[in-house]
Design a protein around this motif. Structure first.
Motif, PDB file in Angstrom:
ATOM      1  N   GLN A  13       0.787  -1.058   0.126  1.00  9.99           N
ATOM      2  CA  GLN A  13       0.230   0.005   0.055  1.00  9.99           C
ATOM      3  C   GLN A  13       0.836   1.309  -0.142  1.00  9.99           C
ATOM      4  O   GLN A  13       0.423   2.256   0.313  1.00  9.99           O
ATOM      5  N   THR A  14       2.118   1.109  -0.239  1.00 10.50           N
ATOM      6  CA  THR A  14       3.128   2.462  -0.308  1.00 10.50           C
ATOM      7  C   THR A  14       4.109   2.393  -1.503  1.00 10.50           C
ATOM      8  O   THR A  14       4.673   1.213  -1.662  1.00 10.50           O
ATOM      9  N   LEU A  15       3.883   3.335  -2.073  1.00 13.00           N
ATOM     10  CA  LEU A  15       5.049   3.396  -3.324  1.00 13.00           C
ATOM     11  C   LEU A  15       6.028   4.559  -3.040  1.00 13.00           C
ATOM     12  O   LEU A  15       5.784   5.384  -2.362  1.00 13.00           O
ATOM     13  N   GLY A  16       7.394   4.337  -3.528  1.00 12.90           N
ATOM     14  CA  GLY A  16       8.106   5.450  -3.282  1.00 12.90           C
ATOM     15  C   GLY A  16       8.392   5.944  -4.902  1.00 12.90           C
ATOM     16  O   GLY A  16       8.469   5.246  -5.726  1.00 12.90           O
ATOM     17  N   VAL A  17       8.938   7.201  -4.683  1.00 15.86           N
ATOM     18  CA  VAL A  17       9.023   7.858  -6.126  1.00 15.86           C
ATOM     19  C   VAL A  17      10.361   8.735  -5.882  1.00 15.86           C
ATOM     20  O   VAL A  17      10.109   9.781  -5.185  1.00 15.86           O
ATOM     21  N   ALA A  18      11.382   8.812  -6.598  1.00  8.82           N
ATOM     22  CA  ALA A  18      12.413   9.724  -6.097  1.00  8.82           C
ATOM     23  C   ALA A  18      12.890  10.369  -7.736  1.00  8.82           C
ATOM     24  O   ALA A  18      13.276   9.742  -8.397  1.00  8.82           O
ATOM     25  N   LEU A  19      13.185  11.707  -7.561  1.00 12.52           N
ATOM     26  CA  LEU A  19      13.327  12.277  -8.804  1.00 12.52           C
ATOM     27  C   LEU A  19      14.798  12.835  -8.719  1.00 12.52           C
ATOM     28  O   LEU A  19      15.660  12.297  -7.591  1.00 12.52           O
ATOM     29  N   ASP A  20      15.387  13.282  -9.862  1.00 11.35           N
ATOM     30  CA  ASP A  20      16.705  13.428  -9.834  1.00 11.35           C
ATOM     31  C   ASP A  20      17.200  14.405 -10.951  1.00 11.35           C
ATOM     32  O   ASP A  20      16.032  15.136 -11.243  1.00 11.35           O
ATOM     33  N   GLU A  21      18.281  14.707 -11.323  1.00 11.56           N
ATOM     34  CA  GLU A  21      18.966  15.648 -12.201  1.00 11.56           C
ATOM     35  C   GLU A  21      18.254  15.624 -13.577  1.00 11.56           C
ATOM     36  O   GLU A  21      18.013  16.684 -14.170  1.00 11.56           O
ATOM     37  N   THR A  22      17.815  14.460 -13.925  1.00 15.27           N
ATOM     38  CA  THR A  22      17.377  14.290 -15.459  1.00 15.27           C
ATOM     39  C   THR A  22      15.835  14.704 -15.411  1.00 15.27           C
ATOM     40  O   THR A  22      15.268  14.530 -16.617  1.00 15.27           O
ATOM     41  N   THR A  23      15.145  14.659 -14.244  1.00  9.32           N
ATOM     42  CA  THR A  23      13.710  14.899 -14.230  1.00  9.32           C
ATOM     43  C   THR A  23      13.465  16.182 -14.859  1.00  9.32           C
ATOM     44  O   THR A  23      13.854  17.276 -14.363  1.00  9.32           O
ATOM     45  N   THR A  24      12.251  16.142 -15.481  1.00  8.97           N
ATOM     46  CA  THR A  24      11.802  17.431 -16.128  1.00  8.97           C
ATOM     47  C   THR A  24      10.457  17.743 -15.834  1.00  8.97           C
ATOM     48  O   THR A  24       9.649  16.860 -15.416  1.00  8.97           O
ATOM     49  N   PRO A  25       9.947  19.002 -15.882  1.00  5.00           N
ATOM     50  CA  PRO A  25       8.377  19.222 -15.681  1.00  5.00           C
ATOM     51  C   PRO A  25       7.470  18.292 -16.440  1.00  5.00           C
ATOM     52  O   PRO A  25       6.576  17.609 -15.611  1.00  5.00           O
ATOM     53  N   ASP A  26       7.942  17.634 -17.639  1.00  7.47           N
ATOM     54  CA  ASP A  26       7.079  16.747 -18.294  1.00  7.47           C
ATOM     55  C   ASP A  26       6.973  15.473 -17.631  1.00  7.47           C
ATOM     56  O   ASP A  26       6.040  14.686 -17.637  1.00  7.47           O
ATOM     57  N   ASP A  27       8.027  15.083 -17.071  1.00  6.69           N
ATOM     58  CA  ASP A  27       8.239  13.954 -16.463  1.00  6.69           C
ATOM     59  C   ASP A  27       7.208  14.019 -15.064  1.00  6.69           C
ATOM     60  O   ASP A  27       6.725  13.071 -14.841  1.00  6.69           O
ATOM     61  N   VAL A  28       7.467  15.133 -14.412  1.00  8.73           N
ATOM     62  CA  VAL A  28       6.494  15.116 -13.164  1.00  8.73           C
ATOM     63  C   VAL A  28       4.983  15.191 -13.805  1.00  8.73           C
ATOM     64  O   VAL A  28       4.080  14.525 -13.051  1.00  8.73           O
ATOM     65  N   ARG A  29       4.606  15.649 -14.760  1.00 10.83           N
ATOM     66  CA  ARG A  29       3.023  15.872 -15.410  1.00 10.83           C
ATOM     67  C   ARG A  29       2.948  13.991 -15.597  1.00 10.83           C
ATOM     68  O   ARG A  29       1.901  13.735 -15.267  1.00 10.83           O
ATOM     69  N   ASP A  30       3.821  13.445 -16.119  1.00 16.38           N
ATOM     70  CA  ASP A  30       3.425  11.788 -16.549  1.00 16.38           C
ATOM     71  C   ASP A  30       3.544  11.197 -15.002  1.00 16.38           C
ATOM     72  O   ASP A  30       2.628  10.377 -15.048  1.00 16.38           O
ATOM     73  N   LEU A  31       4.169  11.789 -13.885  1.00 23.96           N
ATOM     74  CA  LEU A  31       4.131  10.948 -12.881  1.00 23.96           C
ATOM     75  C   LEU A  31       2.760  11.344 -12.097  1.00 23.96           C
ATOM     76  O   LEU A  31       2.216  10.517 -11.467  1.00 23.96           O
ATOM     77  N   ILE A  32       2.348  12.320 -12.188  1.00 22.23           N
ATOM     78  CA  ILE A  32       1.036  12.833 -11.766  1.00 22.23           C
ATOM     79  C   ILE A  32      -0.133  11.898 -12.384  1.00 22.23           C
ATOM     80  O   ILE A  32      -1.019  11.489 -11.780  1.00 22.23           O
ATOM     81  N   GLU A  33      -0.042  12.003 -13.710  1.00 23.18           N
ATOM     82  CA  GLU A  33      -0.852  10.994 -14.353  1.00 23.18           C
ATOM     83  C   GLU A  33      -0.852   9.701 -14.131  1.00 23.18           C
ATOM     84  O   GLU A  33      -1.922   9.011 -13.968  1.00 23.18           O
ATOM     85  N   VAL A  34       0.396   9.105 -13.795  1.00 24.70           N
ATOM     86  CA  VAL A  34       0.425   7.622 -13.406  1.00 24.70           C
ATOM     87  C   VAL A  34      -0.530   7.500 -12.041  1.00 24.70           C
ATOM     88  O   VAL A  34      -1.212   6.623 -11.867  1.00 24.70           O
ATOM     89  N   PHE A  35      -0.164   8.359 -11.154  1.00 23.44           N
ATOM     90  CA  PHE A  35      -0.730   8.052  -9.862  1.00 23.44           C
ATOM     91  C   PHE A  35      -2.121   8.543  -9.863  1.00 23.44           C
ATOM     92  O   PHE A  35      -3.118   8.050  -9.216  1.00 23.44           O
ATOM     93  N   THR A  36      -2.702   9.491 -10.564  1.00 19.59           N
ATOM     94  CA  THR A  36      -4.195  10.248 -10.646  1.00 19.59           C
ATOM     95  C   THR A  36      -5.043   9.626 -11.670  1.00 19.59           C
ATOM     96  O   THR A  36      -6.126   9.567 -11.583  1.00 19.59           O
ATOM     97  N   GLY A  37      -4.386   8.873 -12.747  1.00 16.85           N
ATOM     98  CA  GLY A  37      -5.141   8.430 -13.713  1.00 16.85           C
ATOM     99  C   GLY A  37      -5.389   9.667 -14.881  1.00 16.85           C
ATOM    100  O   GLY A  37      -6.351   9.481 -15.680  1.00 16.85           O
ATOM    101  N   GLN A  38      -5.099  10.977 -14.677  1.00 19.32           N
ATOM    102  CA  GLN A  38      -5.547  12.151 -15.137  1.00 19.32           C
ATOM    103  C   GLN A  38      -4.513  12.845 -15.536  1.00 19.32           C
ATOM    104  O   GLN A  38      -3.351  13.092 -14.790  1.00 19.32           O
ATOM    105  N   ARG A  39      -4.039  13.738 -16.835  1.00 18.32           N
ATOM    106  CA  ARG A  39      -3.464  14.270 -17.086  1.00 18.32           C
ATOM    107  C   ARG A  39      -3.256  15.556 -16.282  1.00 18.32           C
ATOM    108  O   ARG A  39      -4.245  16.322 -16.119  1.00 18.32           O
ATOM    109  N   ALA A  40      -1.932  15.840 -15.933  1.00 19.59           N
ATOM    110  CA  ALA A  40      -1.642  16.972 -15.012  1.00 19.59           C
ATOM    111  C   ALA A  40      -1.864  18.359 -15.942  1.00 19.59           C
ATOM    112  O   ALA A  40      -1.550  18.453 -17.076  1.00 19.59           O
ATOM    113  N   THR A  41      -2.447  19.343 -15.193  1.00 17.20           N
ATOM    114  CA  THR A  41      -2.712  20.734 -15.839  1.00 17.20           C
ATOM    115  C   THR A  41      -1.795  21.793 -15.075  1.00 17.20           C
ATOM    116  O   THR A  41      -1.754  23.181 -15.819  1.00 17.20           O
TER     117      THR A  41
END
Length: 1000
Positions: free
Chosen positions: A444-472
């Motif tokens: 019931q617990t996931l970890g997510v670690a960002l890094d130097e290569t992470t971009t705003p688009d990557d974060v939007r993808d992560l939000i969509e992965v968790f929520t099922g909806q595209r981040a705005t």
């Protein structure tokens, strides 16, 4: 067995059985012969005509007859190795590319101490891919190592500045090893001798806990894992280990806990993320005694777990207990600041079984990359990178909270612990659809670690992965520059800014990286010139032969090096799911099978990431074998007095008692003494550690008898494989009695030494030891069914450089590997022959032949001319050579190993230099030159000597600077004159000096 690769769409043909004569000997290399691949002809230095000339000088008509004289008949292979035929560079690269493409490069947000990073191209091209850096040897000859020593001093300064501690070493193998070394230091420095417990926070990375537990068992240390928030020091504890930030991303203020540890008499170690320390209060400011960690995210690719440079920092109080290597500042003959390895009496070859660590390898090449990353970005650049990562992490956290997810209550830097309840599988499915890896902490617990290569688009993808909806969210507007990182902080605020989760009490306020070197080279032009200036101070294989005995400084072919920077190998997280790493798994199967065939063993573990780690792993496997059989009383390890110092150090670390075995006048193991010691300790005998060929450079005729004696008294035979370059294709350790053997892939199998690391030290074992091969708690199926714990933090150690050895074996094939061994033996015997009459060769076999190296005895010259081995070594630098191994295994000698890669012209050049030096010694003996002041005593000579205004020496500038004709065509200039070693230890300085020190 026939071991063949299985690569889709290809068929690798085995060489015909009759392609080689009996006893594994193959015909002389003919560059036009179709028998050998084109690569074999490139790898082996002497061509067929040169080989015949050398054989004629030795009095043999063929290589087969020389090998028969040098290698005992009773251990020889009856036929060729059952490996596929060699192939061309292009064909091997194509086949390896097919294997690499089976790996899947996903975006991995797994954390666990590993983060994707951007290697600056100027560093990748000019260091990682540059033989001027990766073919250097360990800087034991500091006059010709000033470049990498300066880079390592920068590394040490980087570590001490960011950790807030006083002294740091020049890197360790990985974070798990560094944590285990911290435990060992704490144990040996403990004030309460009754304390046997090492306490570890459950918030530490699980692989670190695994490695520490493995290392604790043979030392009788109890490991306790718990929660620092509830632990009380009710029973004796000698040390504690904390993670900062924690493995799940939480940032704790450990100040009070560390104070409690100190009050209880325990030392406190903090395993810290180095990049986070640009924003967070340092471990030293928290009160830590030791800080350890990994510098991987400072520009070093993930590489499926390694190699990466770990760091180890501590207080000056523990300087003489510091494991590994330490670069210090001293001065040369004229008082000029000069760098060298400090406190060398700590080296294992001196302390032996009194050593507290067996570490003899650093991760120099990777430490250099990490230090250059810091030099290139500087303190502000590093802070901006950290700030940007943290800003994106906060943005992701805010979005997930708004979506209803539960996050940890503690502040974080780059890693989030996300409560997912019943959504875990849906989230993981959406992540897989986007080729994203998340860490599963629990159902019931996931970890997510960002890094130097992470971009705003990557974060939007992560939000969509968790929520099922595209981040705005407009994440591109998140603060990412210095204005945000330097935001004015209101002391009454709970956090540093609206874009930060960092509490004010833990914010860093102390300065770091203030030295000019970290604030100067930020343009690519300046960076390029700085790296080139350092490179020019170091002698590498690009300049000359490095004839170091026991170290096998052979060709590291460009084709072997190319694949290590392929993204399919470099950008894989060490804990990526196995289904994404099928290329690596194929590579491992190939390499394990090939090495098993070469050595005769039933199974191979690739996990140990250095030769000393291989030694230690092999002994732990033997220990576990005895334990499982109920022979818990077997703890005595017999070790010849000629053994490398890591042998007794490893044995002690494995919980064994060292009993030395004498050597006879010919340098062989004294069989009578061995038999007597085996009989005396037969009820407690655990193992014999033996190097073959011996450290004296000969094939011992009695090796089968030696192994039988040990077996007959209940022990196991561990063979040190440092000299495997004299065996491949001619004989196999398992066939003549070894039960376990470690291999130095950075010697025999062409992984470059990298200035003193990386290394790889896999072990091969017989079938009865296979169940105990090292395992790993995070990756099922690694190791044997009754595996000892993890030896390294990553399940396959330094995986990303294994393609080098894969390429070497694949291109050489069975015949090429055998030919390489034979020519290595030929080259060594040729040097011994050419120096005959000028120097005494200390040891030879029964037929007057050496193996792949020879020992030159310089001891008589100390009496006849007051010339020491150091004088000869430093004079060789004037002739353009890196000196051979000095004063080991016998004081006052040079041990020479030319390898198979050096052509006859280079061998002759080296011999000519040694013969000329003998003439210089003779001039002293005959009274023509002063014994107190001469060209040897004042070597090496620098360019400054050439242009000095005054010259009051008894020899000419020409003799000093240009002692041979080739030095006029190409001159390698040492950066400094002879260094005062003792001064550096009396005045220990191990971080960057002010720039005006060099101007003086």
């Amino acid at each position: 067995m026939l071991y063949e690769q299985s690569i889709p769409g290809t068929k690798l043909e085995q060489a015909a059985p009759d392609a080689s004569p009996a006893n594994g000997s193959v015909a002389a290399v003919d560059r036009s012969s179709p028998t050998f691949s084109e690569f074999v002809q490139r790898h082996i230095g002497p061509d067929s005509a040169e080989q015949q000339a050398m054989l004629q000088a030795l009095g043999y008509d063929s290589l087969a007859s020389l090998i028969s004289a040098a290698v005992p008949a009773n251990i020889r292979l009856e036929g060729p190795l059952k490996l596929t035929a060699g192939t061309t560079e292009a064909a091997a690269l194509k086949q390896l590319k097919q294997i690499a493409e089976q790996n899947q490069v996903w975006r991995s947000y797994l954390g666990l101490g590993y983060a994707n990073t951007l290697t600056p191209p100027v560093i990748q091209r000019n260091i990682l891919e540059n033989p001027g850096w990766y073919t250097q040897y360990t800087p034991y000859q500091p006059e010709i190592s000033q470049g990498r020593l300066e880079a390592l001093l920068n590394f040490q300064t980087l570590i001490t500045d960011l950790t807030g501690l006083e002294i740091a070493n020049a890197s360790l193998l990985d974070e798990g090893t560094a944590a285990a070394e911290a435990m060992a230091l704490s144990f040996h420095a403990r004030s309460q001798k009754a304390a046997k417990t090492f306490w570890i926070s459950q918030a530490c990375h699980p692989q670190t806990i695994d490695v520490v537990k493995t290392r604790a068992i043979p030392l009788g240390i109890d490991v306790m894992v718990g929660d620092h928030r509830s632990f009380t020091f009710d029973s004796p504890v000698f040390g504690v280990l904390l993670q900062y930030p924690a493995t799940d991303g939480a940032i704790y203020d450990y100040t009070n806990f560390i104070q409690q540890a100190h009050a209880a008499g325990a030392l406190a170690t903090v395993a810290a993320d180095l990049l986070s320390l640009t924003l967070l209060k340092s471990p030293g400011e928290l009160g830590a005694d030791i800080a350890v960690g990994n510098t991987q995210r400072f520009g070093v690719p993930l590489g499926y777990g390694g190699p990466h440079a770990a760091y180890f920092a501590t207080k000056n109080t523990y300087a003489r207990k510091l494991p590994g290597r330490l670069v210090g500042v001293s001065k040369d003959t004229y008082g000029k600041p000069a760098l060298r390895l400090a406190l060398q009496t700590r080296e294992q070859h001196i302390r032996r079984d009194a050593a507290t660590s067996n570490i003899c390898t650093a991760q120099v090449l990777l430490a250099v990359i990490a230090s250059m990353y810091a030099v290139y970005h500087g303190p502000e650049g590093l802070k901006q990178i950290a700030t940007r990562i943290h800003g994106l992490t906060v943005a992701l956290a805010e979005a997930l909270k708004q979506a209803g997810f539960t996050l940890g209550s503690e502040p974080c830097f780059d890693t989030l612990r996300v409560g997912t309840r019943k959504q875990t599988q849906d989230i993981l499915s959406r992540a897989a659809a986007q080729r994203i890896n998340l860490r599963v902490i629990d159902p019931q617990t996931l970890g997510v670690a960002l890094d130097e290569t992470t971009t705003p688009d990557d974060v939007r993808d992560l939000i969509e992965v968790f929520t099922g909806q595209r981040a705005t969210q407009d994440l591109s507007l998140r603060p990412s520059g210095p204005s945000w990182g330097d935001a004015t902080i209101n002391p009454t605020d709970t956090h540093a800014s609206t874009g930060s989760s960092l509490p004010v009490r833990l914010l860093r306020t102390s300065a770091y990286l203030t030295h000019p070197v970290f604030n100067t080279h930020h343009s690519e032009t300046e960076m390029l010139r700085y790296m080139h200036r350092l490179q020019a101070k170091d002698l590498s294989l690009t300049a000359a032969m490095i004839p170091l005995g026991s170290c096998t400084m052979k060709l590291n072919a460009t084709a072997e090096m190319v694949p290590i920077t392929w993204p399919e190998f470099g950008q894989i997280h060490p804990f990526a799911p196995l289904e994404q790493t099928q290329g690596y798994q194929q590579l491992f199967r190939d390499l394990e099978g090939w090495l098993a065939e070469i050595t005769g063993f039933a199974a191979v573990s690739l996990q140990p990431n250095a030769g000393a780690q291989g030694e230690y792993a092999g002994l732990l496997v033997i220990r576990e074998y005895h334990q499982q059989r109920g022979d818990t009383h077997r703890h005595v390890c017999l070790i010849p007095q000629s053994a490398h110092g890591t042998n007794p150090a490893s044995a002690v670390m494995a919980g064994m008692k060292v009993v030395p075995v004498a050597c006879d006048v010919d340098g062989n193991i004294d069989v009578a003494d061995l038999k007597a010691k085996a009989e005396k300790h037969q009820d407690a005998l655990a193992a014999l550690m033996v190097t073959y060929p011996s450290t004296h450079g000969v094939f011992e005729e009695a090796i089968r008898e030696i192994c039988d004696i040990v077996h007959n008294h209940g022990g196991q035979v561990y063979m040190d494989g440092a000299n495997m370059n004299a065996q491949v294709g001619l004989c196999r350790p398992a066939d003549f009695g070894a039960d376990v053997c470690h291999l130095n892939l950075h010697k025999t199998f062409c992984i470059p030494h990298g200035g003193g690391g990386p290394g790889v030290g896999p072990i091969g074992v017989k079938a009865h030891l296979q169940p105990y091969l090292p395992g790993h708690s995070l990756v099922p199926g690694v190791g044997g069914e009754q595996a000892i714990g993890a030896m390294t933090a990553a399940p396959w150690g330094s995986a990303s450089i294994l393609p080098i050895s894969w390429m070497y074996i694949r291109m050489m094939g069975a015949e090429g590997l055998t030919r390489a061994t034979e020519v290595a033996i030929l080259n060594a015997n040729y040097i011994a022959k050419r120096l005959e009459g000028h120097y005494d060769i200390l040891y030879t076999g029964q037929n007057g032949r050496v193996a792949h190296e020879c020992i030159i005895d310089l001891r008589p010259f100390k009496k006849s001319a007051d010339v020491s081995v150091e004088d000869v070594a430093k004079r060789l630098i004037d002739y353009g050579f890196h000196p051979p191994t000095m004063s080991w295994p016998v004081a006052g000698t040079l041990m020479v190993e030319p390898t198979e890669s050096e052509a006859l012209v280079e061998l002759d050049r080296f011999c000519d230099a040694m013969i000329a030096i003998r003439a210089e010694i003779r001039a002293i003996e005959e009274g023509q030159v002063s014994a107190a002041s001469n060209v040897l005593k004042q070597a090496p000579h620098t360019a400054e000597d050439l242009v000095a205004a005054e010259w009051d020496r008894s020899y000419s500038r020409e003799q000093a600077i240009f002692p041979a004709s080739w030095t006029r065509q190409y001159k390698f200039w040492p950066a400094v004159n002879r260094i005062d070693q003792a001064y550096g230890d009396r005045n220990l300085v191990c971080s960057c000096l002010p720039m005006d020190s060099y101007e003086e």
